[in-house]
Design a protein around this motif. Structure first.
Motif, PDB file in Angstrom:
ATOM      1  N   SER A  18     -15.073  24.558  10.447  1.00 24.30           N
ATOM      2  CA  SER A  18     -13.668  24.298  10.768  1.00 24.30           C
ATOM      3  C   SER A  18     -13.512  23.640  12.130  1.00 24.30           C
ATOM      4  O   SER A  18     -12.667  22.750  12.312  1.00 24.30           O
ATOM      5  N   THR A  19     -14.316  24.045  13.095  1.00 24.89           N
ATOM      6  CA  THR A  19     -14.211  23.485  14.445  1.00 24.89           C
ATOM      7  C   THR A  19     -14.416  21.982  14.435  1.00 24.89           C
ATOM      8  O   THR A  19     -13.647  21.219  15.036  1.00 24.89           O
ATOM      9  N   THR A  20     -15.459  21.527  13.757  1.00 24.20           N
ATOM     10  CA  THR A  20     -15.779  20.105  13.773  1.00 24.20           C
ATOM     11  C   THR A  20     -14.820  19.291  12.909  1.00 24.20           C
ATOM     12  O   THR A  20     -14.494  18.152  13.262  1.00 24.20           O
ATOM     13  N   LEU A  21     -14.374  19.843  11.788  1.00 26.08           N
ATOM     14  CA  LEU A  21     -13.408  19.108  10.962  1.00 26.08           C
ATOM     15  C   LEU A  21     -12.079  18.947  11.688  1.00 26.08           C
ATOM     16  O   LEU A  21     -11.467  17.865  11.661  1.00 26.08           O
ATOM     17  N   GLU A  22     -11.618  20.014  12.321  1.00 30.98           N
ATOM     18  CA  GLU A  22     -10.361  19.919  13.065  1.00 30.98           C
ATOM     19  C   GLU A  22     -10.486  18.903  14.197  1.00 30.98           C
ATOM     20  O   GLU A  22      -9.575  18.100  14.443  1.00 30.98           O
ATOM     21  N   ALA A  23     -11.628  18.926  14.890  1.00 29.05           N
ATOM     22  CA  ALA A  23     -11.855  17.956  15.962  1.00 29.05           C
ATOM     23  C   ALA A  23     -11.893  16.535  15.413  1.00 29.05           C
ATOM     24  O   ALA A  23     -11.336  15.603  16.018  1.00 29.05           O
ATOM     25  N   GLY A  24     -12.540  16.351  14.271  1.00 26.54           N
ATOM     26  CA  GLY A  24     -12.598  15.023  13.667  1.00 26.54           C
ATOM     27  C   GLY A  24     -11.231  14.511  13.266  1.00 26.54           C
ATOM     28  O   GLY A  24     -10.916  13.325  13.429  1.00 26.54           O
ATOM     29  N   CYS A  25     -10.414  15.396  12.736  1.00 25.31           N
ATOM     30  CA  CYS A  25      -9.053  15.040  12.362  1.00 25.31           C
ATOM     31  C   CYS A  25      -8.253  14.600  13.585  1.00 25.31           C
ATOM     32  O   CYS A  25      -7.553  13.587  13.566  1.00 25.31           O
ATOM     33  N   ILE A  26      -8.380  15.344  14.671  1.00 23.10           N
ATOM     34  CA  ILE A  26      -7.617  15.051  15.884  1.00 23.10           C
ATOM     35  C   ILE A  26      -8.113  13.765  16.546  1.00 23.10           C
ATOM     36  O   ILE A  26      -7.321  12.891  16.915  1.00 23.10           O
ATOM     37  N   THR A  27      -9.412  13.624  16.706  1.00 19.11           N
ATOM     38  CA  THR A  27      -9.940  12.488  17.461  1.00 19.11           C
ATOM     39  C   THR A  27      -9.871  11.180  16.680  1.00 19.11           C
ATOM     40  O   THR A  27      -9.782  10.100  17.277  1.00 19.11           O
ATOM     41  N   ASN A  28      -9.908  11.250  15.350  1.00 16.34           N
ATOM     42  CA  ASN A  28      -9.842  10.031  14.538  1.00 16.34           C
ATOM     43  C   ASN A  28      -8.472   9.798  13.918  1.00 16.34           C
ATOM     44  O   ASN A  28      -8.230   8.743  13.335  1.00 16.34           O
ATOM     45  N   GLN A  29      -7.578  10.789  14.027  1.00 17.58           N
ATOM     46  CA  GLN A  29      -6.220  10.678  13.495  1.00 17.58           C
ATOM     47  C   GLN A  29      -6.215  10.279  12.017  1.00 17.58           C
ATOM     48  O   GLN A  29      -5.544   9.333  11.601  1.00 17.58           O
ATOM     49  N   ILE A  30      -7.006  11.020  11.229  1.00 18.72           N
ATOM     50  CA  ILE A  30      -7.046  10.805   9.786  1.00 18.72           C
ATOM     51  C   ILE A  30      -6.938  12.151   9.078  1.00 18.72           C
ATOM     52  O   ILE A  30      -7.104  13.216   9.680  1.00 18.72           O
ATOM     53  N   TYR A  31      -6.668  12.084   7.774  1.00 12.66           N
ATOM     54  CA  TYR A  31      -6.669  13.274   6.929  1.00 12.66           C
ATOM     55  C   TYR A  31      -8.076  13.543   6.416  1.00 12.66           C
ATOM     56  O   TYR A  31      -8.831  12.610   6.116  1.00 12.66           O
ATOM     57  N   ILE A  32      -8.413  14.823   6.298  1.00  9.86           N
ATOM     58  CA  ILE A  32      -9.707  15.239   5.754  1.00  9.86           C
ATOM     59  C   ILE A  32      -9.459  16.166   4.569  1.00  9.86           C
ATOM     60  O   ILE A  32      -8.774  17.184   4.701  1.00  9.86           O
ATOM     61  N   VAL A  33     -10.015  15.787   3.415  1.00 11.23           N
ATOM     62  CA  VAL A  33      -9.977  16.652   2.242  1.00 11.23           C
ATOM     63  C   VAL A  33     -11.369  17.237   2.081  1.00 11.23           C
ATOM     64  O   VAL A  33     -12.329  16.510   1.803  1.00 11.23           O
ATOM     65  N   THR A  62       1.010  17.516  -1.030  1.00 12.47           N
ATOM     66  CA  THR A  62       1.491  16.139  -0.958  1.00 12.47           C
ATOM     67  C   THR A  62       1.538  15.750   0.505  1.00 12.47           C
ATOM     68  O   THR A  62       2.163  16.432   1.319  1.00 12.47           O
ATOM     69  N   ILE A  63       0.845  14.678   0.856  1.00 10.32           N
ATOM     70  CA  ILE A  63       0.697  14.323   2.274  1.00 10.32           C
ATOM     71  C   ILE A  63       1.214  12.913   2.552  1.00 10.32           C
ATOM     72  O   ILE A  63       1.180  12.033   1.691  1.00 10.32           O
ATOM     73  N   ASP A  64       1.659  12.720   3.781  1.00  8.45           N
ATOM     74  CA  ASP A  64       2.208  11.457   4.262  1.00  8.45           C
ATOM     75  C   ASP A  64       1.152  10.759   5.108  1.00  8.45           C
ATOM     76  O   ASP A  64       0.901  11.133   6.255  1.00  8.45           O
ATOM     77  N   LEU A  65       0.529   9.732   4.551  1.00  5.45           N
ATOM     78  CA  LEU A  65      -0.586   9.077   5.223  1.00  5.45           C
ATOM     79  C   LEU A  65      -0.152   8.250   6.427  1.00  5.45           C
ATOM     80  O   LEU A  65      -1.009   7.817   7.217  1.00  5.45           O
ATOM     81  N   THR A  66       1.147   8.034   6.601  1.00  2.74           N
ATOM     82  CA  THR A  66       1.569   7.300   7.796  1.00  2.74           C
ATOM     83  C   THR A  66       1.304   8.100   9.070  1.00  2.74           C
ATOM     84  O   THR A  66       1.272   7.532  10.166  1.00  2.74           O
ATOM     85  N   MET A  95       0.845  -1.197   0.000  1.00  2.00           N
ATOM     86  CA  MET A  95       0.000   0.000   0.000  1.00  2.00           C
ATOM     87  C   MET A  95       0.881   1.247   0.000  1.00  2.00           C
ATOM     88  O   MET A  95       1.836   1.349   0.774  1.00  2.00           O
ATOM     89  N   LYS A  96       0.552   2.197  -0.852  1.00  2.16           N
ATOM     90  CA  LYS A  96       1.311   3.442  -0.928  1.00  2.16           C
ATOM     91  C   LYS A  96       0.969   4.351   0.250  1.00  2.16           C
ATOM     92  O   LYS A  96      -0.144   4.305   0.779  1.00  2.16           O
ATOM     93  N   ASP A  97       1.934   5.186   0.645  1.00  4.23           N
ATOM     94  CA  ASP A  97       1.741   6.060   1.794  1.00  4.23           C
ATOM     95  C   ASP A  97       1.710   7.548   1.455  1.00  4.23           C
ATOM     96  O   ASP A  97       1.180   8.337   2.236  1.00  4.23           O
ATOM     97  N   VAL A  98       2.288   7.949   0.344  1.00  3.91           N
ATOM     98  CA  VAL A  98       2.375   9.372  -0.003  1.00  3.91           C
ATOM     99  C   VAL A  98       1.481   9.643  -1.205  1.00  3.91           C
ATOM    100  O   VAL A  98       1.603   8.988  -2.252  1.00  3.91           O
ATOM    101  N   ILE A  99       0.581  10.612  -1.060  1.00  2.94           N
ATOM    102  CA  ILE A  99      -0.393  10.934  -2.104  1.00  2.94           C
ATOM    103  C   ILE A  99      -0.454  12.443  -2.303  1.00  2.94           C
ATOM    104  O   ILE A  99      -0.303  13.215  -1.351  1.00  2.94           O
ATOM    105  N   LYS A 100      -0.660  12.841  -3.549  1.00  3.49           N
ATOM    106  CA  LYS A 100      -0.825  14.256  -3.865  1.00  3.49           C
ATOM    107  C   LYS A 100      -2.304  14.522  -4.117  1.00  3.49           C
ATOM    108  O   LYS A 100      -2.936  13.860  -4.946  1.00  3.49           O
ATOM    109  N   VAL A 101      -2.844  15.479  -3.381  1.00  2.00           N
ATOM    110  CA  VAL A 101      -4.290  15.732  -3.384  1.00  2.00           C
ATOM    111  C   VAL A 101      -4.574  17.183  -3.762  1.00  2.00           C
ATOM    112  O   VAL A 101      -3.866  18.098  -3.331  1.00  2.00           O
ATOM    113  N   SER A 102      -5.616  17.390  -4.556  1.00  2.00           N
ATOM    114  CA  SER A 102      -6.096  18.738  -4.879  1.00  2.00           C
ATOM    115  C   SER A 102      -7.547  18.871  -4.444  1.00  2.00           C
ATOM    116  O   SER A 102      -8.343  17.950  -4.613  1.00  2.00           O
ATOM    117  N   THR A 103      -7.875  20.029  -3.872  1.00  2.00           N
ATOM    118  CA  THR A 103      -9.261  20.331  -3.499  1.00  2.00           C
ATOM    119  C   THR A 103      -9.613  21.712  -4.040  1.00  2.00           C
ATOM    120  O   THR A 103      -8.780  22.617  -4.030  1.00  2.00           O
TER     121      THR A 103
END
Length: 301
Positions: free
Chosen positions: A192-207, A258-262, A1-9
């Motif tokens: 922004s408040t809820t997305l930042e909280a979701g990122c922190i509590t679930n330890q995932i990236y959000i696009v 470009t983000i590091d999914l690890t 599985m790859k770990d580094v991905i380039k994302v555009s939003t």
């Protein structure tokens, strides 16, 4: 599985009711993102048609009803030609017509990839005024990529119902897509408040991809962003884009990182040696709690 991905939003300025113009702009952004080497491009909720509702009109006469398409359909197949050509993934919001019941419309996000149309997520939670034209969906949506599974939700799903993001993280998703139409009328704290909280509590990236500027009536914040776990403990980092209320956020613009999914460790969902290899996350207990809630008739579907 790859770990580094380039994302555009994309903070996308949709032209209300002009599907052809919006599709043409989306294709341009996809070509530009592919030229930058992006692997994934995300557009907002209802980017294909614009969002706002004409409350005075009956459902069959609404713009969303007129412009809705099945998936696969004309617009998704056009996008799929580009994703196949460039070998990338694209998610975009649209009104989806039910193939078996054409009068049923969903607020959906379609996903296309290197092999063509993958499918569509139908928004599960509908805030005002969406029930005027849309029917609630009922299923989560995960699609497989070389970077692992990716989960997708739309707007209200992300801000007010933690269950979907947490489910996706527990299923192994390190990346979560939020297609959204967050307007200034929704206030300054919800997004922004809820997305930042979701990122922190679930330890995932959000696009997150939001509409930008004036639709038909509403002014949308913009604020498309790529948020992820920081190397600083229990913090969220903006790798690209801005919080919704930043004055710069409203500009129609594509943001790329470009983000590091690890860094998306999702620690609470992984075995913990301190508790005999069990997880901090305890779905059996939550299941019992929800089964208790389902005894109340008001929570029945």
């Amino acid at each position: 599985m790859k770990d580094v991905i380039k994302v555009s939003t994309v903070a996308f300025h949709a032209i209300w009711g002009d599907k052809e113009a919006n599709l043409n702009k989306m294709k341009g952004y996809i070509e530009a993102a592919a030229a930058e080497g992006s692997n994934l491009v995300v557009f907002p909720e209802m980017a294909l048609t614009g969002y706002d509702d004409e409350e005075e009109k009956a459902k069959p006469d609404k713009m969303q009803s007129h412009l809705a398409e099945v998936v696969p359909g004309p617009s998704s197949l056009e996008i799929a030609e580009l994703t196949k050509k460039f070998g990338i993934y694209v998610a975009f919001g649209m009104p989806e017509r039910d193939e078996k019941d054409p009068s049923t419309i969903y607020n959906s996000a379609c996903v296309c990839g290197p092999l063509g149309v993958i499918g569509a997520y139908r928004k599960i939670h509908l805030p005002y005024p969406e029930p005027h034209w849309a029917t609630r969906g009922s299923k989560p949506f995960i699609f497989d990529t070389p970077w692992g599974p990716v989960g997708l939700a739309i707007c209200y799903d992300s801000y007010c119902f933690q269950e979907l993001m947490r489910y996706y993280a527990a299923k192994g998703c390190r990346l979560y897509i939020n297609c959204t139409a967050l307007a200034k009328c929704h206030g300054i704290a919800l997004g922004s408040t809820t997305l930042e909280a979701g990122c922190i509590t679930n330890q995932i990236y959000i696009v997150s991809a939001n509409l930008a500027g004036t639709d038909k009536y509403n002014v949308f914040w913009g604020g498309s962003s790529i948020i992820g776990p920081s190397t600083n403990f229990w913090e969220a980092e903006y790798f690209a884009g801005y919080p919704f209320t930043d004055p710069r956020a409203i500009q129609a613009k594509m943001y790329t990182a470009t983000i590091d999914l690890t860094l998306a460790t999702r620690e609470k969902f992984e075995p913990n040696s301190l508790i005999d290899g069990k997880t901090d996350f305890r779905p059996a207990i939550y299941k019992a709690l929800y089964e208790d809630l389902l005894k109340d008739p008001k929570f029945q579907e």
